[in-house]
Design a protein around this motif. Structure first.
Motif, PDB file in Angstrom:
ATOM      1  N   GLY A 105     -55.906  -9.276  41.005  1.00 17.93           N
ATOM      2  CA  GLY A 105     -55.819  -8.259  41.751  1.00 17.93           C
ATOM      3  C   GLY A 105     -54.198  -7.383  41.615  1.00 17.93           C
ATOM      4  N   ARG A 106     -53.581  -8.192  41.160  1.00 21.77           N
ATOM      5  CA  ARG A 106     -52.248  -7.961  41.951  1.00 21.77           C
ATOM      6  C   ARG A 106     -51.760  -7.182  40.129  1.00 21.77           C
ATOM      7  N   ALA A 107     -50.239  -6.130  39.856  1.00 22.51           N
ATOM      8  CA  ALA A 107     -50.172  -5.777  38.829  1.00 22.51           C
ATOM      9  C   ALA A 107     -48.858  -5.422  39.664  1.00 22.51           C
ATOM     10  N   PRO A 108     -47.762  -6.334  38.784  1.00 20.24           N
ATOM     11  CA  PRO A 108     -46.403  -6.713  39.699  1.00 20.24           C
ATOM     12  C   PRO A 108     -44.883  -5.675  39.280  1.00 20.24           C
ATOM     13  N   VAL A 109     -45.726  -4.805  38.084  1.00 21.04           N
ATOM     14  CA  VAL A 109     -44.992  -4.098  37.343  1.00 21.04           C
ATOM     15  C   VAL A 109     -45.208  -2.172  38.446  1.00 21.04           C
ATOM     16  N   TYR A 110     -46.729  -2.245  38.478  1.00 20.03           N
ATOM     17  CA  TYR A 110     -46.602  -1.177  39.239  1.00 20.03           C
ATOM     18  C   TYR A 110     -46.193  -1.185  40.415  1.00 20.03           C
ATOM     19  N   GLU A 111     -46.357  -2.262  40.919  1.00 23.81           N
ATOM     20  CA  GLU A 111     -46.454  -2.588  42.501  1.00 23.81           C
ATOM     21  C   GLU A 111     -44.926  -2.076  42.486  1.00 23.81           C
ATOM     22  N   MET A 112     -44.054  -3.115  41.954  1.00 23.85           N
ATOM     23  CA  MET A 112     -42.253  -2.692  42.000  1.00 23.85           C
ATOM     24  C   MET A 112     -42.044  -1.465  42.435  1.00 23.85           C
ATOM     25  N   LEU A 113     -42.272  -0.640  40.966  1.00 23.73           N
ATOM     26  CA  LEU A 113     -42.081   0.864  41.131  1.00 23.73           C
ATOM     27  C   LEU A 113     -42.863   1.424  42.347  1.00 23.73           C
ATOM     28  N   GLU A 114     -43.483   1.625  42.474  1.00 24.28           N
ATOM     29  CA  GLU A 114     -44.049   2.447  43.964  1.00 24.28           C
ATOM     30  C   GLU A 114     -43.359   1.570  44.986  1.00 24.28           C
ATOM     31  N   GLN A 115     -42.427   0.329  45.361  1.00 24.34           N
ATOM     32  CA  GLN A 115     -42.209  -0.324  46.497  1.00 24.34           C
ATOM     33  C   GLN A 115     -40.026   0.927  46.165  1.00 24.34           C
ATOM     34  N   TYR A 116     -40.129   0.925  44.431  1.00 24.91           N
ATOM     35  CA  TYR A 116     -38.524   1.812  44.396  1.00 24.91           C
ATOM     36  C   TYR A 116     -38.565   3.483  44.451  1.00 24.91           C
ATOM     37  N   ARG A 117     -40.460   3.780  44.431  1.00 28.00           N
ATOM     38  CA  ARG A 117     -40.091   5.289  44.661  1.00 28.00           C
ATOM     39  C   ARG A 117     -39.791   5.361  46.649  1.00 28.00           C
ATOM     40  N   VAL A 118     -40.456   4.531  47.428  1.00 32.04           N
ATOM     41  CA  VAL A 118     -40.512   4.273  48.790  1.00 32.04           C
ATOM     42  C   VAL A 118     -39.083   4.246  49.645  1.00 32.04           C
ATOM     43  N   LYS A 119     -38.724   2.902  49.221  1.00 27.13           N
ATOM     44  CA  LYS A 119     -37.549   3.138  49.254  1.00 27.13           C
ATOM     45  C   LYS A 119     -36.266   4.237  49.279  1.00 27.13           C
ATOM     46  N   GLY A 120     -36.586   4.765  48.256  1.00 26.33           N
ATOM     47  CA  GLY A 120     -35.581   6.070  48.448  1.00 26.33           C
ATOM     48  C   GLY A 120     -34.372   6.234  48.089  1.00 26.33           C
ATOM     49  N   ASN A 121     -33.544   5.112  47.503  1.00 28.77           N
ATOM     50  CA  ASN A 121     -32.477   4.222  47.222  1.00 28.77           C
ATOM     51  C   ASN A 121     -32.136   5.574  45.961  1.00 28.77           C
ATOM     52  N   ILE A 122     -30.314   5.269  46.224  1.00 28.32           N
ATOM     53  CA  ILE A 122     -29.483   6.435  45.451  1.00 28.32           C
ATOM     54  C   ILE A 122     -28.983   6.450  44.383  1.00 28.32           C
ATOM     55  N   GLU A 153     -42.732  14.025  38.169  1.00 28.58           N
ATOM     56  CA  GLU A 153     -43.532  12.862  39.462  1.00 28.58           C
ATOM     57  C   GLU A 153     -43.349  12.465  38.517  1.00 28.58           C
ATOM     58  N   VAL A 154     -43.942  11.852  37.432  1.00 27.65           N
ATOM     59  CA  VAL A 154     -43.409  10.759  36.462  1.00 27.65           C
ATOM     60  C   VAL A 154     -42.151  10.337  36.859  1.00 27.65           C
ATOM     61  N   MET A 155     -40.781  10.869  37.045  1.00 27.08           N
ATOM     62  CA  MET A 155     -39.644  10.562  36.950  1.00 27.08           C
ATOM     63  C   MET A 155     -39.162   9.972  38.458  1.00 27.08           C
ATOM     64  N   ARG A 156     -40.442  10.313  38.946  1.00 28.12           N
ATOM     65  CA  ARG A 156     -39.904   9.377  40.270  1.00 28.12           C
ATOM     66  C   ARG A 156     -39.719   7.805  40.298  1.00 28.12           C
ATOM     67  N   PRO A 213     -37.044   0.453  27.720  1.00 28.00           N
ATOM     68  CA  PRO A 213     -37.957   0.011  28.002  1.00 28.00           C
ATOM     69  C   PRO A 213     -38.624   1.249  28.754  1.00 28.00           C
ATOM     70  N   SER A 214     -39.725   2.293  28.629  1.00 28.99           N
ATOM     71  CA  SER A 214     -40.291   2.694  29.227  1.00 28.99           C
ATOM     72  C   SER A 214     -40.851   1.981  30.322  1.00 28.99           C
ATOM     73  N   TYR A 215     -40.256   1.771  31.788  1.00 33.43           N
ATOM     74  CA  TYR A 215     -41.434   1.260  33.145  1.00 33.43           C
ATOM     75  C   TYR A 215     -42.523   2.087  33.487  1.00 33.43           C
ATOM     76  N   PRO A 216     -43.024   3.572  33.130  1.00 32.47           N
ATOM     77  CA  PRO A 216     -43.904   4.205  33.500  1.00 32.47           C
ATOM     78  C   PRO A 216     -45.210   3.372  32.483  1.00 32.47           C
ATOM     79  N   VAL A 217     -44.232   2.573  30.691  1.00 33.85           N
ATOM     80  CA  VAL A 217     -45.790   3.081  29.923  1.00 33.85           C
ATOM     81  C   VAL A 217     -45.547   1.036  30.392  1.00 33.85           C
ATOM     82  N   MET A 218     -45.092   0.362  30.635  1.00 31.32           N
ATOM     83  CA  MET A 218     -45.363  -1.328  31.429  1.00 31.32           C
ATOM     84  C   MET A 218     -46.117  -0.893  32.027  1.00 31.32           C
ATOM     85  N   ALA A 219     -46.024  -0.148  33.779  1.00 30.11           N
ATOM     86  CA  ALA A 219     -46.786   0.037  34.320  1.00 30.11           C
ATOM     87  C   ALA A 219     -48.449   0.010  34.066  1.00 30.11           C
TER      88      ALA A 219
END
Length: 544
Positions: free
Chosen positions: A7-24, A48-51, A265-271
């Motif tokens: 049930g895990r999706a490690p790459v996708y979950e990491m990208l969601e966390q990246y967006r939520v953190k909102g680092n500069i 939205e994809v660029m986020r 490599p494209s992270y959206p594609v990997m996600a």
């Protein structure tokens, strides 16, 4: 990874966390999480994809040296698809095919055994590796005239004739969803001490439901390339390479993958690869229920529309490799039925059984009614379903087919010359012997390409460019007997009918003319309309 968690999706979950953190961002990419387009509507949905479009920074891992989320995602993929090791591909199956060929043939002049009707990426791999290619004939389904895969006997004979061969490469399934049991080919390869490589671009879903054919890994293949974006729900360009067994140098394979794939490599594609795997991994066979129901609606609907035929093996033999299906195949006549024993239910291949409309024309009419097929040839139209297909959409497809049947029932439709010939070929297909079936229909397929030789002499491929001084431009109609100085690739499906240095037979010349008149699109040639073709001067020639 200590415990498999489907049930895990490690790459996708990491990208969601990246967006939520909102680092500069003080790193690439330059759009800065889409901030470059703030206050403007010019980016549209891509904003939205660029986020989520990141690069290799702390916490995002590295595709070419995975230690974190990408490593975990690839391990989950290996568990889901039955591999010992899986690799994410962001350049489609093309990257996987290139990497496999460059791995098994690390030095120029090495020999590879393969069927001639392969995707252009395989031909490009032969060129990059400087391979001596030995082409073997695929088996032909006599009813459709379409090529499937080589017989185990042909593979054994080729390995005996060329014991120095580094590997055997086949395509399974073909672009029409047709297949056969790969287990005998794998046994033949392993007996000779070489790996079996399979371009399974259209079979990423195989083995995931009882109604689906067994996958190449289940049949014993050693290196398998799958386009996860084709028949599973990943983004375009998302693919995977799966390996098992001792026959491939995995250290060299990783190096080859780093050569042919982007260092960014494209992270959206990997996600999306991660999500596609999670969907199948966590839902199992249930993920395919709705899609298979949509296919069933089509089958039942076509049963009430005798105007259309549906391609299928005479004796469907889905199931495990070498099991009951293989035993049943052994009891069928050796010519024909063994060539084509499995059909992907998600590839619905239809044709006009009345011979009024050719495949190109039928596709055009479907598109006019809002139905967009995967591809067509002069006879067939390929309708690609998937786990995302819906029964209500199939009802609309059937309504469109009924309308087309009604519009052309009188046979007064304005047919192209190629379509008219299609009607004549279909008459032969329905009334003649098996030999006539094959001869009548192979002329119209963008998938078939082979000679009459069971095993070819070695063909040396190289990166040597064609010298324009040694070539000339001639009308296609006058090219038979000449040597091609360019690739000619009907697309889709992307199978080169000619490569530089290949002799142009009367059959190939005739088929290209038929495809041109039928409306096929061509890649790689100087004249995409294919009125003319580049050939070598009569006194000149070159390596492939």
């Amino acid at each position: 990874m200590d415990k498999i968690l489907p049930g895990r999706a490690p790459v996708y979950e990491m990208l969601e966390q990246y967006r939520v953190k909102g680092n500069i961002s003080y790193h690439v990419p330059g759009h800065k999480n889409g901030e470059a387009y703030r206050g403007s509507d010019t980016a549209g949905f891509l904003n939205e994809v660029m986020r989520y479009d990141v690069t290799e920074i702390t916490g995002t891992d590295d595709l070419h040296h995975p230690e974190g989320v990408i490593r975990e995602a690839q391990e989950l993929a290996a568990d889901c698809f039955g591999a010992e090791e899986s690799f994410f591909l962001v350049g489609g199956s093309t990257a996987g095919n290139l990497a496999l060929i460059l791995t098994v043939c690390p030095e120029p002049g090495m020999t590879l055994i393969l069927q001639r009707n392969v995707h252009k990426s395989v031909i490009h791999g032969l060129m990059l590796a400087g391979v001596r290619a030995v082409f073997i004939e695929p088996q032909i389904d006599p009813l459709s005239g379409l090529a499937v895969a080589p017989a185990a006997e042909a593979v054994q004979a080729a390995l005996a004739a060329y014991p120095e061969a580094a590997a055997v490469l086949v395509t399974m399934p073909n672009y029409y969803g047709m297949g056969s049991d790969l287990a005998p080919l794998a046994r033949a390869c392993h007996t000779s001490g070489v790996p079996l490589l399979v371009d399974e671009a259209h079979g990423a879903h195989y083995g995931q439901h009882p109604a689906l054919p067994a996958g190449a890994l289940m049949c014993g293949a050693d290196g398998v390339v799958q386009s996860t974006h084709k028949m599973l729900p990943a983004l375009t360009m998302g693919a995977m390479l799966h390996v098992q067994g001792p026959w491939l140098d995995r250290t060299l394979l990783r190096q080859r993958l780093a050569m042919v794939q982007s260092s960014s490599p494209s992270y959206p594609v990997m996600a999306s690869l991660d999500l596609a795997r999670r969907l199948v991994h966590s839902q199992g066979a249930g993920a395919f229920t709705a899609g298979l129901a949509a296919v069933d609606v089509l089958r039942r609907g076509l049963a009430t529309l005798p105007r259309y035929g549906l391609l299928q093996p005479a004796v469907p033999l889905q199931g495990a490799c070498g099991g009951a299906g293989a035993a049943a195949a052994a009891s069928t006549p050796p010519q024909g039925m063994a060539a084509y024993s499995t059909q992907d239910p998600f590839k619905a291949v239809i044709y006009d059984a009345a011979g009024v409309l050719g495949g190109f024309e039928l596709q055009r009419r479907l598109e006019e009614k809002g139905m967009v097929p995967e591809m067509s040839d002069d006879r067939h139209v390929v309708l690609a379903f998937s786990l995302g297909s819906k029964a209500e959409d199939t009802q609309r497809l059937l309504a469109a087919l009924r309308e087309i049947a009604g519009e052309t029932s009188g046979g007064t439709v304005n047919l192209s010359e190629g379509t008219a010939r299609q009607g004549a070929s279909l008459e032969c297909l329905h009334n003649g012997p098996a030999e006539v079936h094959v001869q009548a229909s192979v002329k119209y397929s963008t998938w078939n390409n082979f000679t009459n030789d069971l095993i070819s002499t070695p063909v040396l491929f190289s990166m040597k460019p064609v010298n324009p001084v040694e070539t000339q431009r001639v009308p296609l109609e006058y090219s038979a007997g000449r040597t091609a100085a360019e690739m000619v690739i009907p697309y889709p499906p992307g199978i080169p009918l000619l490569y530089p240095g290949e002799w142009i037979s009367e059959d190939i010349c005739s088929r290209l003319i038929n495809l041109r008149q039928g409306g096929a699109k061509f890649q790689a040639c100087a004249d995409p309309a294919l009125q003319h073709i580049q050939v070598y001067n009569n006194k000149k020639g070159g390596d492939a």
